[in-house]
Enzyme design. Structure first.
Site, PDB file in Angstrom:
ATOM      1  N   PRO A   3       0.793  -1.226   0.000  1.00 39.38           N
ATOM      2  CA  PRO A   3       0.000   0.000   0.000  1.00 39.38           C
ATOM      3  C   PRO A   3       0.826   1.278   0.000  1.00 39.38           C
ATOM      4  O   PRO A   3       1.864   1.354   0.647  1.00 39.38           O
ATOM      5  CB  PRO A   3      -0.809  -0.105   1.300  1.00 39.38           C
ATOM      6  CG  PRO A   3      -0.068  -1.072   2.152  1.00 39.38           C
ATOM      7  CD  PRO A   3       0.570  -2.035   1.195  1.00 39.38           C
ATOM      8  N   ASN A   4       0.316   2.236  -0.742  1.00 41.23           N
ATOM      9  CA  ASN A   4       0.861   3.605  -0.835  1.00 41.23           C
ATOM     10  C   ASN A   4       2.157   3.705  -1.637  1.00 41.23           C
ATOM     11  O   ASN A   4       2.654   4.809  -1.857  1.00 41.23           O
ATOM     12  CB  ASN A   4       1.052   4.236   0.564  1.00 41.23           C
ATOM     13  CG  ASN A   4      -0.262   4.353   1.296  1.00 41.23           C
ATOM     14  OD1 ASN A   4      -1.208   4.916   0.753  1.00 41.23           O
ATOM     15  ND2 ASN A   4      -0.362   3.793   2.488  1.00 41.23           N
ATOM     16  N   ARG A  52       5.089  11.017  -2.312  1.00 36.39           N
ATOM     17  CA  ARG A  52       4.894  10.598  -0.921  1.00 36.39           C
ATOM     18  C   ARG A  52       6.164  10.844  -0.097  1.00 36.39           C
ATOM     19  O   ARG A  52       7.190  10.188  -0.317  1.00 36.39           O
ATOM     20  CB  ARG A  52       4.585   9.100  -0.909  1.00 36.39           C
ATOM     21  CG  ARG A  52       4.398   8.535   0.468  1.00 36.39           C
ATOM     22  CD  ARG A  52       4.253   7.034   0.450  1.00 36.39           C
ATOM     23  NE  ARG A  52       4.085   6.556   1.801  1.00 36.39           N
ATOM     24  CZ  ARG A  52       4.291   5.314   2.185  1.00 36.39           C
ATOM     25  NH1 ARG A  52       4.641   4.396   1.293  1.00 36.39           N
ATOM     26  NH2 ARG A  52       4.130   4.965   3.435  1.00 36.39           N
ATOM     27  N   TYR A  84      11.293   8.812   1.317  1.00 41.57           N
ATOM     28  CA  TYR A  84      11.258   7.741   0.301  1.00 41.57           C
ATOM     29  C   TYR A  84      11.947   8.112  -1.015  1.00 41.57           C
ATOM     30  O   TYR A  84      12.055   7.273  -1.905  1.00 41.57           O
ATOM     31  CB  TYR A  84       9.800   7.343   0.029  1.00 41.57           C
ATOM     32  CG  TYR A  84       9.126   6.775   1.259  1.00 41.57           C
ATOM     33  CD1 TYR A  84       9.579   5.583   1.829  1.00 41.57           C
ATOM     34  CD2 TYR A  84       8.056   7.425   1.866  1.00 41.57           C
ATOM     35  CE1 TYR A  84       8.981   5.060   2.971  1.00 41.57           C
ATOM     36  CE2 TYR A  84       7.450   6.906   3.006  1.00 41.57           C
ATOM     37  CZ  TYR A  84       7.917   5.730   3.554  1.00 41.57           C
ATOM     38  OH  TYR A  84       7.332   5.206   4.678  1.00 41.57           O
ATOM     39  N   ASN A 127       8.212  -5.421  -0.938  1.00 43.48           N
ATOM     40  CA  ASN A 127       8.086  -4.260  -0.080  1.00 43.48           C
ATOM     41  C   ASN A 127       6.612  -4.212   0.309  1.00 43.48           C
ATOM     42  O   ASN A 127       5.768  -3.766  -0.474  1.00 43.48           O
ATOM     43  CB  ASN A 127       8.506  -2.972  -0.789  1.00 43.48           C
ATOM     44  CG  ASN A 127       8.461  -1.779   0.156  1.00 43.48           C
ATOM     45  OD1 ASN A 127       7.929  -1.896   1.267  1.00 43.48           O
ATOM     46  ND2 ASN A 127       9.001  -0.657  -0.268  1.00 43.48           N
ATOM     47  N   ALA A 165       3.123  -0.703   4.778  1.00 38.85           N
ATOM     48  CA  ALA A 165       2.645  -0.756   6.166  1.00 38.85           C
ATOM     49  C   ALA A 165       2.167  -2.152   6.576  1.00 38.85           C
ATOM     50  O   ALA A 165       2.153  -2.474   7.772  1.00 38.85           O
ATOM     51  CB  ALA A 165       1.527   0.266   6.354  1.00 38.85           C
ATOM     52  N   HIS A 210       4.093  -4.323   9.084  1.00 37.88           N
ATOM     53  CA  HIS A 210       4.014  -4.177  10.535  1.00 37.88           C
ATOM     54  C   HIS A 210       2.702  -4.697  11.115  1.00 37.88           C
ATOM     55  O   HIS A 210       2.444  -4.527  12.306  1.00 37.88           O
ATOM     56  CB  HIS A 210       4.193  -2.693  10.900  1.00 37.88           C
ATOM     57  CG  HIS A 210       5.303  -2.034  10.145  1.00 37.88           C
ATOM     58  ND1 HIS A 210       6.615  -2.437  10.260  1.00 37.88           N
ATOM     59  CD2 HIS A 210       5.302  -1.030   9.217  1.00 37.88           C
ATOM     60  CE1 HIS A 210       7.375  -1.683   9.446  1.00 37.88           C
ATOM     61  NE2 HIS A 210       6.586  -0.836   8.809  1.00 37.88           N
ATOM     62  N   GLU A 220      12.865  -9.405   1.765  1.00 39.30           N
ATOM     63  CA  GLU A 220      12.029  -8.322   2.304  1.00 39.30           C
ATOM     64  C   GLU A 220      12.774  -7.013   2.066  1.00 39.30           C
ATOM     65  O   GLU A 220      13.967  -6.908   2.365  1.00 39.30           O
ATOM     66  CB  GLU A 220      11.812  -8.537   3.808  1.00 39.30           C
ATOM     67  CG  GLU A 220      11.068  -7.379   4.459  1.00 39.30           C
ATOM     68  CD  GLU A 220      10.926  -7.540   5.970  1.00 39.30           C
ATOM     69  OE1 GLU A 220      11.193  -8.647   6.501  1.00 39.30           O
ATOM     70  OE2 GLU A 220      10.579  -6.535   6.620  1.00 39.30           O
ATOM     71  N   HIS A 259      12.741  -2.600   2.109  1.00 40.46           N
ATOM     72  CA  HIS A 259      12.178  -1.292   2.468  1.00 40.46           C
ATOM     73  C   HIS A 259      13.079  -0.200   1.927  1.00 40.46           C
ATOM     74  O   HIS A 259      14.314  -0.311   2.041  1.00 40.46           O
ATOM     75  CB  HIS A 259      12.055  -1.146   3.995  1.00 40.46           C
ATOM     76  CG  HIS A 259      11.249  -2.246   4.600  1.00 40.46           C
ATOM     77  ND1 HIS A 259       9.883  -2.279   4.516  1.00 40.46           N
ATOM     78  CD2 HIS A 259      11.626  -3.386   5.217  1.00 40.46           C
ATOM     79  CE1 HIS A 259       9.440  -3.388   5.087  1.00 40.46           C
ATOM     80  NE2 HIS A 259      10.481  -4.081   5.514  1.00 40.46           N
ATOM     81  N   LEU A 260      12.482   0.832   1.386  1.00 42.17           N
ATOM     82  CA  LEU A 260      13.271   1.972   0.905  1.00 42.17           C
ATOM     83  C   LEU A 260      13.990   2.655   2.068  1.00 42.17           C
ATOM     84  O   LEU A 260      15.167   2.997   1.974  1.00 42.17           O
ATOM     85  CB  LEU A 260      12.341   2.985   0.231  1.00 42.17           C
ATOM     86  CG  LEU A 260      11.672   2.514  -1.058  1.00 42.17           C
ATOM     87  CD1 LEU A 260      10.293   3.118  -1.186  1.00 42.17           C
ATOM     88  CD2 LEU A 260      12.527   2.858  -2.250  1.00 42.17           C
ATOM     89  N   ARG A 266      13.420   4.584  12.409  1.00 41.61           N
ATOM     90  CA  ARG A 266      12.188   5.373  12.378  1.00 41.61           C
ATOM     91  C   ARG A 266      11.328   5.070  13.619  1.00 41.61           C
ATOM     92  O   ARG A 266      11.848   4.592  14.623  1.00 41.61           O
ATOM     93  CB  ARG A 266      11.440   5.088  11.063  1.00 41.61           C
ATOM     94  CG  ARG A 266      12.298   5.483   9.836  1.00 41.61           C
ATOM     95  CD  ARG A 266      11.550   5.260   8.543  1.00 41.61           C
ATOM     96  NE  ARG A 266      10.342   6.076   8.477  1.00 41.61           N
ATOM     97  CZ  ARG A 266       9.366   5.876   7.602  1.00 41.61           C
ATOM     98  NH1 ARG A 266       9.454   4.892   6.715  1.00 41.61           N
ATOM     99  NH2 ARG A 266       8.300   6.648   7.621  1.00 41.61           N
TER     100      ARG A 266
END
Ligand code: DQA
Length: 149
Positions: free
Chosen positions: A13-14, A21, A26, A77, A80, A83, A101, A103-104, A110
């Site tokens: 998502p997103n 964004r 990102y 990726n 959200a 999590h 897995e 992630h950017l 974070r």
């Protein structure tokens, strides 16, 4: 010639909003830019890539299930859903080939809620914090895992 290994690159998502964004987190690359980079890197590695994005958890689960028959590796990726999603963990756990897995951003630098990944137990390895180039690193990693390195 040996058949090319096929890698499914999944985006949650997103991630369709990349470019606009939170670019300070990102980056400015759009998802289309990232796909183009993946296709280029895959060609250099002799892999074929299918690149997809969905905002829908169930659709991602279905694609992962289908990949059991159609793909030799997955780069994911999960956005959200990383999590929150036991369903994605369960689907990925059924996939018996390499999973990266991705992630950017560096999720460990974070907010605390991003430090927990539900899907990591199913991953062969994790790449995070390298921005868009992480996708190309993930393809390199899949290539090595498929070669038994
Ligand atoms: C992300 C990190 C996640 O915490 C976030 O929800 C995303 C993107 C990343 O690529 O850095 O959507 O997976």
């Amino acid at each position: 010639m040996a058949e090319q290994h096929k890698v499914l690159v999944l985006n949650g998502p997103n991630l369709n909003m990349l470019g606009v964004r939170e670019p300070e987190i990102y980056g400015r690359a759009t998802l289309a830019d990232i796909e183009a980079g993946c296709q280029k890197r895959a060609a250099a590695l002799g892999l074929s890539v299918e690149f997809r994005q969905s905002n829908n958890e169930g659709e991602l689960v279905t694609w992962i299930q289908q990949a059991r028959q159609s793909a030799d590796g997955i780069v994911i990726n999960a956005g959200a859903f990383t999590h929150t999603s036991v369903a994605l963990l369960d689907a990925l756990s059924l996939f018996e080939k390499p999973i990266i897995e991705l992630h950017l951003s560096n999720i460990y630098a974070r907010e605390e809620f991003r430090h927990r990944s539900y899907i990591s137990p199913a991953a062969s390895g994790i790449i995070c914090g390298f921005g868009a180039s992480g996708y190309e690193l993930a393809l390199d990693a899949i290539k090595r895992l498929l070669a038994g390195d």
